[in-house]
Write an enzyme that holds these catalytic residues in place. Structure first.
Site: not given
Ligand code: KIV
Length: 289
Positions: A65-66, A104, A134, A136, A203
């Site tokens: 999602d970057s 993501d 993925k 978070e 991270e």
């Protein structure tokens, strides 16, 4: 020089540089951890760039999602939608033959609970064709991870700094400093492993703590700004290739630029523009008669 560069078959095929006529799977990732093998991961957001990385032997690509910052022009990852993710992840899958593609789950597509996470992940797997998702969060996301894994969807977890919480952090602080924070991070890493994640991104975690987490888990850690002891390393591809423009020219400490793509592309664009304005392009060889 690696076998990927020489084109020769390596003695022991690895994730990077190993010859393979099929996609990398989460079983290959688990085997790499058992062999103590390090591997690279890059983000990708489009078919053409992804095909370059696939040919270079990058075994795992993250449609992160970057893309919010690196591709869509937002200030953070927060505005990215599941539909945007699905469209770009589908392009990356179509542009590759070998890499495991991880999509993501965007902010808001899994925080409500396990059932919402399953609905979003199922959409991404069916519509885009990704091989894993993925999300978070450590302990707080364990229920989501467990249901996805039970439903047959491999999950990469992400702990330490979780950029979707940027508004709560008020910045991008290094994680795991101090005894309490370190203990929480260790609990988070263990929780995602116990819930069935096949790998976990760390991270902006101190190198010492990331090393401790890596030693303590049987799933691989994928570091970003978390030191050399992680099993794998990931970078946002535009950072890695020198495409990202940094405010004030200040490149973050954890980023190493392996190319000068921004400069090269600017030069190409200026050369094209100069030729057009000067009448040098198109020449006769570019014209039809
Ligand atoms: O979205 C992303 O690109 C990521 C990586 C930086 C791990 O989450």
């Amino acid at each position: 020089m690696t076998s990927a560069m020489t084109g020769q078959k390596p003695a022991t095929p690895g994730l990077y540089g190993g010859t393979s006529s099929r996609r990398i799977t989460v079983r290959d990732i688990a085997a790499a951890k058992r062999r103590g093998e390090k591997w690279p991961m890059l983000t990708a957001y489009d078919a053409m760039t992804a095909s370059v990385f696939d040919e270079a032997g990058i075994p795992v690509m993250l449609v992160g999602d970057s893309m919010g910052n690196a591709h869509l022009g937002y200030e953070s990852t927060v505005p990215v939608t599941l539909e945007q993710m699905t469209m770009l992840a589908g392009a990356v899958v179509r542009g590759t033959r070998r890499a495991l593609i991880v999509g993501d789950l965007p902010f808001g597509s899994y925080q409500e609970g396990a059932v919402q996470a399953l609905r979003s992940a199922t959409h991404l797997v069916k519509e885009a064709g990704v091989g894993a998702v993925k999300l978070e969060g450590g302990e707080r996301s364990a229920d989501q991870i467990r249901l996805l894994v039970e439903s047959g969807i491999p999950v990469m977890a992400h702990v330490g700094l979780t950029p979707q919480s940027v508004h709560a952090y008020g910045g991008h602080p290094v994680q795991g400093r101090g005894e309490e924070a370190a203990q929480q991070l260790l609990r988070d890493a263990k929780a995602v492993q116990d819930a069935g994640a096949f790998a976990v991104v760390l991270e902006l975690v101190t190198a010492e703590l990331a090393a401790e987490v890596t030693r303590g888990l049987h799933i691989p850690t994928v570091g970003i700004g978390s030191g050399v002891e992680c099993d794998a390393q990931v970078l946002v591809w535009t950072d890695m290739a020198g495409m990202t423009e940094w405010p004030g020219g200040r490149v973050p400490r954890f980023v190493k630029q392996y190319g000068r793509l921004r400069e090269a592309l600017g030069e190409a664009a200026r050369a094209f523009a100069d030729d057009v304005v000067g009448g040098a392009y198109p020449a006769d060889e570019h014209s039809f008669h």
